[in-house]
Scaffold this motif. Structure first.
Motif, PDB file in Angstrom:
ATOM      1  N   ALA A 313       1.414  -1.566   0.135  1.00  6.54           N
ATOM      2  CA  ALA A 313      -0.202  -0.085   0.198  1.00  6.54           C
ATOM      3  C   ALA A 313       0.551   1.404  -0.076  1.00  6.54           C
ATOM      4  CB  ALA A 313      -0.864   0.235   1.166  1.00  6.54           C
ATOM      5  N   ARG A 314       2.718   1.225  -0.037  1.00  8.00           N
ATOM      6  CA  ARG A 314       2.879   2.320   1.027  1.00  8.00           C
ATOM      7  C   ARG A 314       3.081   2.210  -0.531  1.00  8.00           C
ATOM      8  NH1 ARG A 314       1.327   1.574   4.383  1.00  8.00           N
ATOM      9  NH2 ARG A 314      -1.015   3.309   3.532  1.00  8.00           N
ATOM     10  N   TYR A 315       3.764   1.086  -1.642  1.00  4.89           N
ATOM     11  CA  TYR A 315       4.267   1.810  -2.519  1.00  4.89           C
ATOM     12  C   TYR A 315       3.860   2.019  -3.355  1.00  4.89           C
ATOM     13  CZ  TYR A 315       8.795  -0.992  -0.450  1.00  4.89           C
ATOM     14  OH  TYR A 315      10.046  -1.294  -0.981  1.00  4.89           O
ATOM     15  N   VAL A 316       2.250   2.229  -3.156  1.00  8.52           N
ATOM     16  CA  VAL A 316       0.320   2.195  -4.776  1.00  8.52           C
ATOM     17  C   VAL A 316       1.113   3.834  -4.432  1.00  8.52           C
ATOM     18  CG1 VAL A 316      -1.136   2.382  -4.434  1.00  8.52           C
ATOM     19  CG2 VAL A 316      -0.426   0.538  -4.728  1.00  8.52           C
ATOM     20  N   GLN A 317       1.580   4.135  -2.591  1.00  9.46           N
ATOM     21  CA  GLN A 317       1.336   5.720  -2.430  1.00  9.46           C
ATOM     22  C   GLN A 317       2.190   6.795  -3.046  1.00  9.46           C
ATOM     23  OE1 GLN A 317       0.996   5.410   1.955  1.00  9.46           O
ATOM     24  NE2 GLN A 317       0.206   7.782   1.701  1.00  9.46           N
ATOM     25  N   ASP A 322       5.304  -1.001  -9.543  1.00  8.11           N
ATOM     26  CA  ASP A 322       6.595  -2.547  -9.994  1.00  8.11           C
ATOM     27  C   ASP A 322       6.884  -3.839  -8.205  1.00  8.11           C
ATOM     28  OD1 ASP A 322       7.866  -0.557  -9.586  1.00  8.11           O
ATOM     29  OD2 ASP A 322       9.622  -1.269 -10.068  1.00  8.11           O
ATOM     30  N   LEU A 323       7.317  -2.486  -7.671  1.00  5.39           N
ATOM     31  CA  LEU A 323       6.686  -2.884  -6.113  1.00  5.39           C
ATOM     32  C   LEU A 323       5.591  -3.257  -5.720  1.00  5.39           C
ATOM     33  CD1 LEU A 323      10.333  -0.324  -5.320  1.00  5.39           C
ATOM     34  CD2 LEU A 323      10.215  -2.981  -5.620  1.00  5.39           C
ATOM     35  N   ALA A 324       4.452  -2.360  -5.877  1.00  5.85           N
ATOM     36  CA  ALA A 324       3.481  -2.099  -4.525  1.00  5.85           C
ATOM     37  C   ALA A 324       2.978  -3.693  -5.221  1.00  5.85           C
ATOM     38  CB  ALA A 324       2.664  -0.847  -5.123  1.00  5.85           C
TER      39      ALA A 324
END
Length: 418
Positions: A313-317, A322-324
Motif C-alpha cells: 500500500a505504501r508503494y502504491v502511495q 512494480d514493487l507494490a
C-alpha cells in the motif's frame, strides 16, 4: 433558511449531497438536525456545492434546526446538551475526571463507598468485558452491530468513576483508555471521523492518567489515522512522533513501537519521502524479533502479519507500482492461508490492486479486484472498505469510458449512498 432548505432549493437529496462531498448520508443528516457541524476542511467544498460563500455556510449551519427526538423515557437521554447520546457519555466521563480531581485535593472526607479491593475487582471485570468486546468487534461482519453494547459499557464505566477519589479513578482509567479506543474504532469504521477523534482523545487522556504508556501510544496512533484518511500527512506525522516517544517508555515485550513505525510509514509515503517510509517499514519488521506475539488481541493487535500488504500500500502511495503489485499479491496469498481474515484488510488489498490497474489503464485488473472488493463491502457494510472504493473511483480517469468500468463506478456510487 437552514442547510436542509438550501439543499432542497438546489434539488439535492441528502444522499446526493453526501456523495458530492464524499461523506456519509448520516453525516449530512446530523448537520441538518443540529447534532454536528461540518468540520473546517470540508466547508469550502460545501460552499461550492451549495453555491454560496463561506460566511453563508457558517450562517446556515449555525441556525438551530429541528432535532431528532430521543425517546422520552430513555435512561441515556441528554436533556441539557446536544441531544447526542455518545456526546453525553463523553461529557459524563470528563465530568467524572474533573470531580475526582477536586475531591482528591480535599483532606479528610472519603467520598467513596467501595473498598480498594472491590474497586480493583470492578476494574478487572471491566477489562475482561472489554477484551471480549474486542473479540466480538474483530469477528463481526457488520461492525456497527457491536456499538450498542460498547455504549452501555461506556455508560457504566463513566458512572463507576463518578465521585471516586483520584487514587481509585486511576484503577479504572486503564479500562476507560481501552474502551474509548474501541468506541473510536467503531465510529471510524462508520466514517464518523469527528466522533472517532473525540473518543481517541479521551482514550489518550485516560491512558495517560493510568500511567499506561503503551495504551497511551496506541490511542495516539488511532488518532493519527483520522488525519491520514483526510490526507493531513504532516499533522499525522506530528502525532506519531509523540506516540513514538511515549512508546519507548512502554513495555519492550509489546509491539507498540513497531506499530507506531508502520503507521508512521503511511505519513512518510503521503509526504513523498520514500527513504523515510522504507526506514519506518524496516523498523516495523523488527516486530518479528519479539519472542511472544507482542499483542493482547484487544487495543494492541499488531504482530507483523500484515506487513506485506502495508508495504504494498505504501508503494502504491509513492507510485512504485512494480514493487507494490509484488507485495500486495504476496499479501493476498498469505491471507488465503490465514484463518479469520478480516473483510476490512482483504478489502484494502483488493482496492490497492485495482488502483494499480487504474494507473496502468488496465480495465481487466480494475474490474477483477474492484469487483471483489465491492462484494466484500456489501457483505460487511464496512464504511472503511466503502471509503477505499470511493478513493478507487476517483482513479478511473479515461477508463470510465469503458462500459464495464463505468458500471463498477455506478455500483460504488450506489454503495456510498446506501
Amino acid at each position: 433558511m437552514g442547510l436542509a432548505e438550501r439543499r432542497k432549493v438546489l434539488g439535492y437529496s441528502q444522499e446526493a449531497l453526501a456523495h458530492a462531498l464524499g461523506v456519509d448520508r448520516t453525516t449530512v443528516g446530523r448537520w441538518e438536525s443540529g447534532k454536528a457541524l461540518p468540520q473546517p476542511p470540508i466547508r469550502p467544498k460545501l460552499a461550492e456545492v451549495l453555491q454560496i460563500g463561506l460566511v453563508e455556510v457558517d450562517s446556515l449551519v449555525a441556525q438551530p434546526q429541528h432535532r431528532l427526538q430521543e425517546p422520552a423515557e430513555s435512561p441515556l437521554s441528554d436533556r441539557h446538551g446536544s441531544g447526542d447520546i455518545d456526546d453525553m457519555i463523553r461529557r459524563e466521563f470528563l465530568r467524572a475526571i474533573a470531580i475526582t480531581g477536586a475531591l482528591a485535593s480535599l483532606p479528610g472526607d472519603d467520598p467513596g463507598t467501595l473498598g480498594e479491593g472491590m474497586l480493583r475487582r470492578a476494574s478487572v471485570d471491566f477489562l475482561r468485558i472489554n477484551g471480549h468486546l474486542w473479540q466480538v468487534y474483530q469477528l463481526a461482519r457488520t461492525k456497527r452491530t457491536v456499538y450498542p453494547i460498547v455504549r452501555e459499557q461506556l455508560a457504566e464505566l463513566s458512572k463507576s468513576m463518578l465521585g471516586r477519589p483520584d487514587s481509585e479513578v486511576r484503577v479504572l482509567c486503564s479500562a476507560a483508555g481501552d474502551l474509548f479506543q474501541l468506541a473510536g474504532e467503531l465510529a471510524f469504521d462508520s466514517n464518523r471521523y469527528t466522533e472517532a477523534a473525540a473518543s481517541y482523545t479521551l482514550a489518550a487522556s485516560a491512558s495517560k492518567d493510568a500511567g499506561s504508556f503503551d495504551l497511551w501510544a496506541c490511542a495516539l496512533v488511532r488518532h493519527a489515522y483520522v488525519d491520514l484518511y483526510e490526507h493531513r500527512y504532516r499533522e499525522a506525522a506530528g502525532i506519531l512522533s509523540a506516540a513514538e516517544r511515549i512508546a519507548k517508555r512502554g513495555d519492550s515485550s509489546l509491539s507498540t513501537r513497531h506499530w507506531v513505525a508502520s503507521v508512521h510509514a503511511v505519513a512518510y509515503a503521503g509526504l513523498g519521502d520514500l527513504t523515510a517510509c522504507e526506514r519506518a517499514l524496516d523498523e516495523a519488521e523488527q516486530v518479528r524479533d519479539i519472542a511472544s506475539s507482542g499483542n493482547n488481541g484487544g487495543w494492541l493487535r499488531f504482530d507483523g502479519s500484515r506487513l506485506a500488504e502495508e508495504r504494498g500500500a505504501r508503494y502504491v502511495q509513492l507510485g512504485r507500482l512494480d514493487l507494490a503489485e509484488q507485495a500486495l499479491k504476496s499479501a493476498l496469498e498469505q491471507d488465503a492461508l490465514a484463518e479469520g481474515q478480516s473483510f476490512r484488510r482483504r478489502g484494502a488489498v483488493l482496492t490497492d490492486l485495482a488502483a494499480i490497474g487504474a494507473r496502468r489503464r488496465d480495465p481487466e485488473q480494475v474490474i477483477a479486484f474492484g469487483g471483489e472488493a465491492l462484494q466484500l463491502a456489501r457483505e460487511s457494510s464496512s464504511g472503511y472498505v466503502a471509503r477505499r472504493l470511493r478513493d478507487l473511483r476517483s482513479e478511473f480517469g479515461p477508463l470510465a469510458r469503458d462500459g464495464r468500468v463505468a458500471e463498477l463506478g455506478a455500483e460504488i456510487d450506489a454503495l456510498s449512498t446506501a
